[in-house]
Design a protein around this motif. Structure first.
Motif, mmCIF file in Angstrom:
data_model
loop_
_atom_site.group_PDB
_atom_site.id
_atom_site.type_symbol
_atom_site.label_atom_id
_atom_site.label_comp_id
_atom_site.label_asym_id
_atom_site.label_seq_id
_atom_site.Cartn_x
_atom_site.Cartn_y
_atom_site.Cartn_z
ATOM 1 N N LEU A 73 0.819 -1.205 0.000
ATOM 2 C CA LEU A 73 0.000 0.000 0.000
ATOM 3 C C LEU A 73 0.860 1.267 0.000
ATOM 4 O O LEU A 73 0.501 2.264 -0.639
ATOM 5 C CB LEU A 73 -0.930 -0.005 1.215
ATOM 6 C CG LEU A 73 -2.057 -1.045 1.175
ATOM 7 C CD1 LEU A 73 -2.746 -1.138 2.531
ATOM 8 C CD2 LEU A 73 -3.069 -0.709 0.087
ATOM 9 N N THR A 74 2.003 1.240 0.683
ATOM 10 C CA THR A 74 2.865 2.422 0.667
ATOM 11 C C THR A 74 3.465 2.629 -0.719
ATOM 12 O O THR A 74 3.593 3.769 -1.181
ATOM 13 C CB THR A 74 3.994 2.311 1.711
ATOM 14 O OG1 THR A 74 4.755 1.121 1.475
ATOM 15 C CG2 THR A 74 3.444 2.281 3.118
ATOM 16 N N THR A 131 -4.190 10.422 -4.048
ATOM 17 C CA THR A 131 -3.642 9.478 -3.069
ATOM 18 C C THR A 131 -3.842 9.933 -1.628
ATOM 19 O O THR A 131 -3.606 9.150 -0.712
ATOM 20 C CB THR A 131 -2.136 9.273 -3.308
ATOM 21 O OG1 THR A 131 -1.455 10.528 -3.149
ATOM 22 C CG2 THR A 131 -1.868 8.721 -4.702
ATOM 23 N N GLY A 132 -4.257 11.174 -1.429
ATOM 24 C CA GLY A 132 -4.371 11.697 -0.076
ATOM 25 C C GLY A 132 -3.047 12.125 0.512
ATOM 26 O O GLY A 132 -2.896 12.232 1.733
ATOM 27 N N GLU A 133 -2.071 12.383 -0.356
ATOM 28 C CA GLU A 133 -0.720 12.776 0.062
ATOM 29 C C GLU A 133 -0.699 14.292 0.308
ATOM 30 O O GLU A 133 -0.081 15.064 -0.420
ATOM 31 C CB GLU A 133 0.261 12.391 -1.043
ATOM 32 C CG GLU A 133 1.685 12.181 -0.604
ATOM 33 C CD GLU A 133 2.532 11.570 -1.716
ATOM 34 O OE1 GLU A 133 3.613 12.103 -1.965
ATOM 35 O OE2 GLU A 133 2.084 10.574 -2.326
ATOM 36 N N ARG A 193 -1.204 4.472 -1.136
ATOM 37 C CA ARG A 193 -2.536 4.362 -0.544
ATOM 38 C C ARG A 193 -2.376 4.462 0.980
ATOM 39 O O ARG A 193 -2.441 3.484 1.717
ATOM 40 C CB ARG A 193 -3.189 3.052 -0.970
ATOM 41 C CG ARG A 193 -3.450 2.976 -2.474
ATOM 42 C CD ARG A 193 -3.891 1.597 -2.909
ATOM 43 N NE ARG A 193 -5.118 1.188 -2.233
ATOM 44 C CZ ARG A 193 -5.608 -0.053 -2.287
ATOM 45 N NH1 ARG A 193 -4.962 -0.978 -2.990
ATOM 46 N NH2 ARG A 193 -6.721 -0.367 -1.658
ATOM 47 N N TYR A 194 -2.146 5.699 1.414
ATOM 48 C CA TYR A 194 -1.706 5.920 2.786
ATOM 49 C C TYR A 194 -2.810 5.683 3.815
ATOM 50 O O TYR A 194 -2.547 5.182 4.914
ATOM 51 C CB TYR A 194 -1.114 7.321 2.922
ATOM 52 C CG TYR A 194 0.076 7.513 2.024
ATOM 53 C CD1 TYR A 194 1.263 6.822 2.264
ATOM 54 C CD2 TYR A 194 0.013 8.349 0.912
ATOM 55 C CE1 TYR A 194 2.353 6.958 1.424
ATOM 56 C CE2 TYR A 194 1.100 8.491 0.066
ATOM 57 C CZ TYR A 194 2.262 7.797 0.323
ATOM 58 O OH TYR A 194 3.340 7.932 -0.515
ATOM 59 N N GLU A 195 -4.036 6.054 3.489
ATOM 60 C CA GLU A 195 -5.128 5.830 4.438
ATOM 61 C C GLU A 195 -5.343 4.340 4.663
ATOM 62 O O GLU A 195 -5.520 3.888 5.804
ATOM 63 C CB GLU A 195 -6.403 6.489 3.931
ATOM 64 C CG GLU A 195 -7.536 6.479 4.946
ATOM 65 C CD GLU A 195 -8.727 7.311 4.510
ATOM 66 O OE1 GLU A 195 -9.799 7.158 5.133
ATOM 67 O OE2 GLU A 195 -8.592 8.113 3.569
ATOM 68 N N ALA A 196 -5.311 3.565 3.576
ATOM 69 C CA ALA A 196 -5.462 2.117 3.707
ATOM 70 C C ALA A 196 -4.281 1.513 4.459
ATOM 71 O O ALA A 196 -4.445 0.571 5.250
ATOM 72 C CB ALA A 196 -5.584 1.474 2.326
#
Length: 335
Positions: free
Chosen positions: A9-10, A240-242, A14-17
């Motif tokens: 995931l990293t 990605t939410g970054e 996909r940081y939230e996941a």
């Protein structure tokens, strides 16, 4: 299984996941009362939260991981998961620490991570710490040191046949060369490295390095191309939410617009100051404030420039011999 999932995931940004998987690792570690698993859980959670802009929580988890780590007890983990957690924790904690506004502590942490990796004689782990170390030196504007770390990274990854780290070596070498003396060569190296990462399906940090590439394109006068790269990077970061990268990109866009005499620079830099300040990213906030103060100075608004820059500069208790603080101090003195 959760650890492998977190690693994947990293790489996919996909940081939230990844944060969810990391918390599940910590829950399992508590059930088993296993400190080795706690190290991994805290590390992966700290890494994810950093890119999601929860810098204080990230710092807490990195510190927990370091406090729990025991190199002898945890030695088996690097054989199972491919990398030793101790040096990796120190490496990424150093980046988070620079962002929080402690450049000297960041240097101490990144040097400790590299040294710990050397003692382990584990090439993959050493590559990881060298890559982050090159980035931290770059943030401190120590580009010769950044290049030395990137060159060693390239040599090891070539010898050990690590295409993943070879790609990052190209990117880091390109950033360093671009700021030292050859932005054209830097652009080619960074572009090559990013393309290799894209082919491998690695999304992690691509937005961050598109920002670095945009800066180099700006240095050679490609204003439209640099703006386009920032737009592309912002899109990736928002997808990605970054959000930490999004804040950094705002500073870079504002800086480039000020240097180009773009009328939008003032609004962009005010937004960058707000974004970086709201997440406690003191290292990035100082950059934005210095650029905005420079713009105000050029307009003859010296009092306003001092009010923007002085409190942000005076907040720092260390790192006064690093590039960002030197520039800020010299600007204040010139007023």
């Amino acid at each position: 299984v959760y650890k492998r999932q977190a690693q994947t995931l990293t790489q996919q940004a996909r940081y939230e996941a990844c944060a969810v998987a990391s918390r599940e690792i910590l829950d399992i570690a508590d059930e088993l009362d296993d400190d080795a698993l706690r190290v991994f859980g805290h590390f992966e959670l700290g890494f994810s939260l950093m890119w999601m802009s929860d810098l204080a929580a990230s710092d807490k988890h990195f510190r927990e991981a370091s406090a729990l780590h025991n190199s002898e007890r945890d030695a088996w983990l690097r054989d199972v998961f491919g990398a030793a957690p101790g040096p990796e924790v120190l490496a990424w904690h150093s980046l988070n620490t620079w962002i929080l506004g402690y450049p000297d502590q960041a240097l101490t942490l990144t040097e400790a991570g590299v040294e710990q990796a050397r003692r382990l004689h584990h090439p993959f782990t050493l590559c990881h710490t060298l890559a982050v170390s090159s980035g931290v030196h770059g943030l401190r504007q120590e580009y010769l040191d950044a290049l030395a770390a990137a060159d060693e990274l390239e040599a090891i990854s070539s010898r050990e046949h690590y295409p993943f780290w070879s790609a990052y070596a190209l990117v880091h070498r390109g950033v360093a060369h671009g700021h030292l003396n050859d932005p054209g060569a830097g652009i080619r190296l960074v572009s090559d490295g990013l393309e290799r990462l894209r082919v491998m399906g690695v999304d992690g940090l691509r937005a961050w390095f598109y920002g670095a590439l945009a800066v180099l394109e700006h240095r050679v006068g490609h204003a439209d191309r640099s703006e386009g790269l920032i737009d592309r990077a912002v899109h990736i970061a928002q997808t990605t939410g970054e959000s930490l990268t999004e804040a950094s990109l705002a500073v870079q866009r504002g800086t480039m617009r000020r240097e180009a005499g773009d009328a939008r620079a003032e609004e962009t830099l005010e937004s960058a100051i707000e974004m970086t300040g709201s997440i406690g990213a003191r290292g990035l906030e100082l950059r934005a404030a210095t650029e905005f103060a420079s713009l105000l100075t050029e307009q003859g608004q010296f009092s306003e420039a001092r009010s923007v820059l002085t409190p942000r500069y005076e907040w720092f208790t260390e790192g006064h011999d690093t590039g960002d603080l030197i520039v800020a101090r010299e600007l204040l003195e010139s007023m």
